[in-house]
Design a protein around this motif. Sequence first.
Motif, mmCIF file in Angstrom:
data_model
loop_
_atom_site.group_PDB
_atom_site.id
_atom_site.type_symbol
_atom_site.label_atom_id
_atom_site.label_comp_id
_atom_site.label_asym_id
_atom_site.label_seq_id
_atom_site.Cartn_x
_atom_site.Cartn_y
_atom_site.Cartn_z
ATOM 1 N N ARG A 89 -1.100 -38.274 -8.439
ATOM 2 C CA ARG A 89 -1.553 -37.914 -7.083
ATOM 3 C C ARG A 89 -0.969 -36.610 -6.533
ATOM 4 N N PRO A 90 -1.043 -35.521 -7.291
ATOM 5 C CA PRO A 90 -0.563 -34.252 -6.738
ATOM 6 C C PRO A 90 -1.574 -33.671 -5.765
ATOM 7 N N THR A 91 -1.114 -32.801 -4.884
ATOM 8 C CA THR A 91 -2.015 -32.084 -3.990
ATOM 9 C C THR A 91 -1.771 -30.592 -4.159
ATOM 10 N N ALA A 92 -2.829 -29.829 -3.961
ATOM 11 C CA ALA A 92 -2.744 -28.382 -4.119
ATOM 12 C C ALA A 92 -3.256 -27.716 -2.857
ATOM 13 N N ARG A 93 -2.664 -26.559 -2.541
ATOM 14 C CA ARG A 93 -3.141 -25.804 -1.390
ATOM 15 C C ARG A 93 -2.863 -24.322 -1.606
ATOM 16 N N ASN A 94 -3.622 -23.523 -0.890
ATOM 17 C CA ASN A 94 -3.401 -22.081 -0.871
ATOM 18 C C ASN A 94 -2.437 -21.805 0.269
ATOM 19 N N THR A 95 -1.262 -21.278 -0.033
ATOM 20 C CA THR A 95 -0.238 -21.075 0.990
ATOM 21 C C THR A 95 -0.580 -19.923 1.932
ATOM 22 N N GLU A 96 -1.453 -19.028 1.505
ATOM 23 C CA GLU A 96 -1.831 -17.901 2.362
ATOM 24 C C GLU A 96 -2.824 -18.317 3.436
ATOM 25 N N THR A 97 -3.758 -19.203 3.065
ATOM 26 C CA THR A 97 -4.795 -19.613 4.011
ATOM 27 C C THR A 97 -4.553 -21.005 4.582
ATOM 28 N N GLY A 98 -3.696 -21.797 3.923
ATOM 29 C CA GLY A 98 -3.457 -23.170 4.348
ATOM 30 C C GLY A 98 -4.526 -24.135 3.882
ATOM 31 N N GLU A 99 -5.505 -23.635 3.151
ATOM 32 C CA GLU A 99 -6.624 -24.442 2.679
ATOM 33 C C GLU A 99 -6.189 -25.375 1.549
ATOM 34 N N THR A 100 -6.620 -26.647 1.644
ATOM 35 C CA THR A 100 -6.368 -27.609 0.575
ATOM 36 C C THR A 100 -7.337 -27.345 -0.563
ATOM 37 N N ILE A 101 -6.839 -27.393 -1.781
ATOM 38 C CA ILE A 101 -7.659 -27.138 -2.961
ATOM 39 C C ILE A 101 -7.968 -28.467 -3.630
ATOM 40 N N THR A 102 -9.239 -28.691 -3.900
ATOM 41 C CA THR A 102 -9.652 -29.884 -4.616
ATOM 42 C C THR A 102 -9.578 -29.586 -6.107
ATOM 43 N N LEU A 103 -8.751 -30.346 -6.806
ATOM 44 C CA LEU A 103 -8.577 -30.128 -8.236
ATOM 45 C C LEU A 103 -9.452 -31.089 -9.020
ATOM 46 N N VAL A 104 -10.118 -30.571 -10.032
ATOM 47 C CA VAL A 104 -10.892 -31.404 -10.933
ATOM 48 C C VAL A 104 -10.060 -31.507 -12.199
ATOM 49 N N VAL A 105 -9.346 -32.627 -12.309
ATOM 50 C CA VAL A 105 -8.474 -32.852 -13.452
ATOM 51 C C VAL A 105 -9.247 -33.636 -14.487
ATOM 52 N N PRO A 106 -9.387 -33.080 -15.696
ATOM 53 C CA PRO A 106 -10.157 -33.793 -16.721
ATOM 54 C C PRO A 106 -9.460 -35.092 -17.113
ATOM 55 N N GLU A 107 -10.261 -36.135 -17.278
ATOM 56 C CA GLU A 107 -9.747 -37.431 -17.705
ATOM 57 C C GLU A 107 -9.512 -37.375 -19.215
ATOM 58 N N THR A 108 -8.454 -38.008 -19.667
ATOM 59 C CA THR A 108 -8.220 -38.093 -21.103
ATOM 60 C C THR A 108 -8.954 -39.323 -21.627
ATOM 61 N N VAL A 109 -9.624 -39.148 -22.743
ATOM 62 C CA VAL A 109 -10.396 -40.218 -23.346
ATOM 63 C C VAL A 109 -9.524 -40.897 -24.399
#
Length: 112
Positions: A89-109
């Motif tokens: 459950r990590p979260t990502a954001r752009n520190t310059e704009t404050g915008e939250t980034i939605t990450l598409v993390v590939p699932e391992t099969v």
Amino acid sequence: MGCSCQKNREQFEVIREGGLGKVVFRSGVQSTAVTVSGRYGSSIVRNQKTGQIVFAGKGALELTAADGAVLLRTDDLDLLTKVAATHDRPTARNTETGETITLVVPETVPGA
């Protein structure tokens, strides 16, 4: 003369690629390890004994763990995504704009 066994000595590691790469430097002094990490883009500094990240690099993109600890700062979105795949459950954001980034993390099969 003190014990040279280094049993209780803290060591700090500089690890490339947001902690996914090789250990490129070790030091008993945290500030030295942080300074050396500046030579390696997207590197982190970690306490070798505890595994705690004590310095997470520089960059506009920031990845934080579920507990709020900063895992990585970088300008490389691909690296950010790779590191995010190794944490819960990590979260990502752009520190310059404050915008939250939605990450598409590939699932391992399994079995792949």
